[in-house]
Design a protein around this motif. Structure first.
Motif, PDB file in Angstrom:
ATOM      1  N   CYS A  58       0.838  -1.200   0.000  1.00 14.28           N
ATOM      2  CA  CYS A  58       0.000   0.000   0.000  1.00 14.28           C
ATOM      3  C   CYS A  58       0.876   1.254   0.000  1.00 14.28           C
ATOM      4  CB  CYS A  58      -0.867   0.073   1.262  1.00 14.28           C
ATOM      5  SG  CYS A  58      -1.908  -1.362   1.522  1.00 14.28           S
ATOM      6  N   GLY A  59       0.330   2.338  -0.494  1.00 12.99           N
ATOM      7  CA  GLY A  59       0.980   3.650  -0.394  1.00 12.99           C
ATOM      8  C   GLY A  59       2.371   3.682  -0.993  1.00 12.99           C
ATOM      9  N   THR A  60       3.280   4.261  -0.231  1.00  6.97           N
ATOM     10  CA  THR A  60       4.661   4.385  -0.682  1.00  6.97           C
ATOM     11  C   THR A  60       5.284   3.022  -0.965  1.00  6.97           C
ATOM     12  OG1 THR A  60       5.118   6.530   0.314  1.00  6.97           O
ATOM     13  CG2 THR A  60       6.957   5.005   0.205  1.00  6.97           C
ATOM     14  N   SER A  61       4.934   2.021  -0.155  1.00 12.06           N
ATOM     15  CA  SER A  61       5.496   0.682  -0.358  1.00 12.06           C
ATOM     16  C   SER A  61       5.051   0.111  -1.704  1.00 12.06           C
ATOM     17  CB  SER A  61       5.079  -0.245   0.777  1.00 12.06           C
ATOM     18  OG  SER A  61       5.559   0.261   2.006  1.00 12.06           O
ATOM     19  N   SER A 105       6.199  -3.750   3.305  1.00 14.41           N
ATOM     20  CA  SER A 105       5.585  -2.907   4.333  1.00 14.41           C
ATOM     21  C   SER A 105       6.639  -2.365   5.291  1.00 14.41           C
ATOM     22  CB  SER A 105       4.549  -3.720   5.116  1.00 14.41           C
ATOM     23  OG  SER A 105       4.042  -2.960   6.195  1.00 14.41           O
ATOM     24  N   GLN A 106       6.677  -1.066   5.439  1.00 15.21           N
ATOM     25  CA  GLN A 106       7.602  -0.473   6.399  1.00 15.21           C
ATOM     26  C   GLN A 106       7.269  -0.960   7.798  1.00 15.21           C
ATOM     27  OE1 GLN A 106       9.218   1.583   9.426  1.00 15.21           O
ATOM     28  NE2 GLN A 106       7.085   2.100   9.085  1.00 15.21           N
ATOM     29  N   SER A 107       6.026  -0.750   8.199  1.00 16.24           N
ATOM     30  CA  SER A 107       5.627  -1.031   9.588  1.00 16.24           C
ATOM     31  C   SER A 107       5.496  -2.524   9.859  1.00 16.24           C
ATOM     32  CB  SER A 107       4.279  -0.367   9.880  1.00 16.24           C
ATOM     33  OG  SER A 107       3.278  -0.928   9.031  1.00 16.24           O
ATOM     34  N   THR A 110       0.407  -3.260   8.388  1.00 14.22           N
ATOM     35  CA  THR A 110      -0.697  -2.752   7.567  1.00 14.22           C
ATOM     36  C   THR A 110      -1.758  -3.839   7.350  1.00 14.22           C
ATOM     37  OG1 THR A 110       0.788  -1.184   6.535  1.00 14.22           O
ATOM     38  CG2 THR A 110      -1.227  -1.683   5.325  1.00 14.22           C
ATOM     39  N   VAL A 156       5.535  10.476   9.557  1.00 16.45           N
ATOM     40  CA  VAL A 156       4.457   9.703   8.925  1.00 16.45           C
ATOM     41  C   VAL A 156       4.735   9.533   7.423  1.00 16.45           C
ATOM     42  CG1 VAL A 156       2.020   9.826   8.270  1.00 16.45           C
ATOM     43  CG2 VAL A 156       2.675  10.110  10.657  1.00 16.45           C
ATOM     44  N   ALA A 157       5.326  10.559   6.817  1.00 13.53           N
ATOM     45  CA  ALA A 157       5.678  10.458   5.398  1.00 13.53           C
ATOM     46  C   ALA A 157       6.927   9.583   5.268  1.00 13.53           C
ATOM     47  CB  ALA A 157       5.952  11.843   4.832  1.00 13.53           C
ATOM     48  N   SER A 158       6.805   8.516   4.543  1.00 15.12           N
ATOM     49  CA  SER A 158       7.908   7.565   4.423  1.00 15.12           C
ATOM     50  C   SER A 158       9.010   8.117   3.506  1.00 15.12           C
ATOM     51  CB  SER A 158       7.360   6.259   3.860  1.00 15.12           C
ATOM     52  OG  SER A 158       8.371   5.295   3.842  1.00 15.12           O
ATOM     53  N   GLN A 165      13.544   0.090   0.785  1.00 20.60           N
ATOM     54  CA  GLN A 165      12.739  -0.931   0.091  1.00 20.60           C
ATOM     55  C   GLN A 165      13.226  -1.082  -1.352  1.00 20.60           C
ATOM     56  OE1 GLN A 165       8.965   1.008   0.618  1.00 20.60           O
ATOM     57  NE2 GLN A 165       8.438  -0.145   2.463  1.00 20.60           N
ATOM     58  N   LEU A 242       2.747  11.842  -4.007  1.00 18.25           N
ATOM     59  CA  LEU A 242       2.181  11.400  -2.720  1.00 18.25           C
ATOM     60  C   LEU A 242       2.816  12.174  -1.561  1.00 18.25           C
ATOM     61  CD1 LEU A 242       0.400   9.505  -1.004  1.00 18.25           C
ATOM     62  CD2 LEU A 242       2.225   7.820  -1.083  1.00 18.25           C
ATOM     63  N   LYS A 243       4.145  12.327  -1.609  1.00 16.15           N
ATOM     64  CA  LYS A 243       4.830  13.072  -0.539  1.00 16.15           C
ATOM     65  C   LYS A 243       4.255  14.466  -0.445  1.00 16.15           C
ATOM     66  CE  LYS A 243       6.172  10.589   1.069  1.00 16.15           C
ATOM     67  NZ  LYS A 243       6.444   9.172   1.136  1.00 16.15           N
ATOM     68  N   GLU A 246       0.553  14.527   0.892  1.00 14.14           N
ATOM     69  CA  GLU A 246       0.300  14.138   2.284  1.00 14.14           C
ATOM     70  C   GLU A 246       0.838  15.137   3.303  1.00 14.14           C
ATOM     71  OE1 GLU A 246       1.620  10.250   3.636  1.00 14.14           O
ATOM     72  OE2 GLU A 246       3.483  10.399   2.544  1.00 14.14           O
ATOM     73  N   VAL A 363      -1.285   1.791   9.299  1.00 14.93           N
ATOM     74  CA  VAL A 363      -2.723   1.756   9.060  1.00 14.93           C
ATOM     75  C   VAL A 363      -3.232   0.340   9.366  1.00 14.93           C
ATOM     76  CG1 VAL A 363      -4.547   2.218   7.381  1.00 14.93           C
ATOM     77  CG2 VAL A 363      -2.453   3.567   7.336  1.00 14.93           C
TER      78      VAL A 363
HETATM   79  O1  M6R Z   1       3.892   0.418   6.788  1.00 16.07           O
HETATM   80  P1  M6R Z   1       3.516   0.284   5.337  1.00 16.07           P
HETATM   81  O2  M6R Z   1       4.692   0.382   4.433  1.00 16.07           O
HETATM   82  O3  M6R Z   1       2.733  -0.991   5.061  1.00 16.07           O
HETATM   83  O4  M6R Z   1       2.566   1.479   5.044  1.00 16.07           O
HETATM   84  C1  M6R Z   1       1.936   1.651   3.796  1.00 16.07           C
HETATM   85  C2  M6R Z   1       1.351   3.051   3.662  1.00 16.07           C
HETATM   86  O5  M6R Z   1       0.395   3.277   4.648  1.00 16.07           O
HETATM   87  C3  M6R Z   1       2.431   4.136   3.739  1.00 16.07           C
HETATM   88  O6  M6R Z   1       3.451   3.941   2.828  1.00 16.07           O
HETATM   89  C4  M6R Z   1       1.817   5.531   3.535  1.00 16.07           C
HETATM   90  O7  M6R Z   1       1.388   5.675   2.203  1.00 16.07           O
HETATM   91  C5  M6R Z   1       2.840   6.625   3.922  1.00 16.07           C
HETATM   92  N1  M6R Z   1       2.190   7.647   4.690  1.00 16.07           N
HETATM   93  C6  M6R Z   1       3.497   7.259   2.739  1.00 16.07           C
HETATM   94  O8  M6R Z   1       4.368   8.272   3.082  1.00 16.07           O
END
Ligand code: M6R
Length: 366
Positions: A58-61, A105-107, A110, A156-158, A165, A242-243, A246, A363
């Protein structure tokens, strides 16, 4: 804890030469043209025979996944599909035991990405994870994986998690190419030697801060902004957009530059900033003609160019230079000025850079 920086985001942007080095440590052997990925070693044989890879995120990933598609198809010659985890999980996708699914996924928490993994696992696919947070839920759900080792990301912004990644995906593409024999050892030596020096080039890219602040000053009050790129510059454009949206709340869109004529060109007037990824690579000439199309309609052109560029400089309103590198590494370098640009714009607009409204770092709801 912010190490003298005003925000975590800025600290994390500046950490990238180090985080990428950490990500590659013990994994690349440039002189031998060898990549070692302990986390997926037991699947080395399987990788020789797979017919396709599905990337979910999702998102940046997800943007990192699109870069991965480009790299894996280019170097390992395996077909790749990149899916939003949130869409994939609610379809009835065709998955078999022969498939490898890579979840990014960073976190590692998700919810949609976790659900996509569970579904693919039930259908018998092999699941690899690319995560930053060690011991999180996703690394525990997957069969194997490669950590990004970017260190804690608080903003919050990756930023640094994204480039880590992309680094892991680059290593995976080369690793798969090595297993499948789609790259010669001498080509691998050449690519890995260059990859080894990418942290220094990122350091140089970070030094364009002055010109980036000027650009930020010029476009900070814009209502919209377009980001355009081709090839692997396209996911970089998506990530730049996206950056910006957001953290600065400016409406921004990323597009493949060639798609401009199918719609977005209608938006261009003297108030529309258009950020081009216009580095010297295989799509350079094509991007130049896209820049001409924007200039003909009086758009404000900001171009990310290769150091020493002459052609784009004749047309663009602002040029931001990055060091020259093989096309494989373009996303790692071109992303840096876009991170800084959105950061400075958000600060100038008085936004809460580290904790933008309505967003959470992970998320965990669907
Ligand atoms: O932790 P994750 O990589 O799974 O998160 C995915 C997205 O929620 C995350 O990349 C989001 O888009 C960031 N806020 C982007 O900067």
């Amino acid at each position: 804890e912010k190490g003298g920086y005003e925000h975590f985001m800025l600290k994390e942007i500046y950490e990238q030469p180090r985080s990428i080095k950490d990500c590659m440590r013990g994994r690349i052997y440039p002189q031998e043209g060898k990549v070692q990925l302990g986390g997926i070693k037991e699947f080395a044989d399987k990788l020789k025979n797979i017919d396709r890879i599905i990337i979910v995120a999702c998102g940046t990933s997800w943007h990192a996944g699109l870069v991965g598609e480009y790299l894996i198809e280019e170097y390992a010659r395996i077909p790749v599909e990149v899916e939003y985890a949130s869409e994939f999980r609610y379809r009835n996708p065709i998955i078999t035991e022969k498939d490898v699914v890579i979840a990014i996924s960073q976190s590692g928490e998700t919810a949609d990405t976790m659900a996509a993994i569970e579904m693919a696992k039930e259908k018998g696919a092999t699941i690899f994870g690319i995560c930053n947070v060690a011991g999180a839920s996703i690394p525990r759900l997957t069969h194997a994986g490669v950590y990004t080792h970017a260190g804690p990301e608080i903003g919050v912004a990756s930023t640094k998690a994204f480039t880590a990644q992309v680094t892991v995906l680059t290593l995976m593409a080369f690793y798969m190419a090595q297993q499948r024999g789609t790259l010669t050892t001498s080509k691998l030596i050449e690519l890995l030697t260059e990859l080894d020096h990418i942290p220094e080039k990122i350091q140089i890219a970070l030094e364009s801060d002055d010109i980036i602040k000027k650009v930020a000053e010029k476009i900070k009050d814009s209502k919209n902004c377009l980001f355009l790129g081709r090839g692997s510059g396209f996911p970089v454009a998506l990530e730049g957009a996206l950056k910006l949206k957001e953290i600065s709340y400016i409406h921004a869109e990323g597009y493949p530059a060639a798609e401009m004529k199918h719609g977005p060109i209608a938006l261009i007037d003297e108030e529309m900033p258009v950020v081009f990824i216009a580095t010297q690579n295989s799509s350079y000439e094509k991007v130049i003609s896209n820049i001409q199309e924007v200039k003909a309609r009086k758009g404000i052109v900001i171009a990310i160019v290769t150091q020493g560029d002459i052609e784009v400089k004749k047309m663009a309103d602002y040029c931001i230079e990055i060091p020259d590198a093989d096309e494989a590494f373009l996303p790692l370098l071109a992303t840096i000025p876009l991170q800084l640009l959105s950061y400075h714009i958000a600060v100038m607009r008085g936004c809460n850079v580290d904790q933008p409204r309505n967003l959470a770092k992970s998320v965990t709801v669907e």
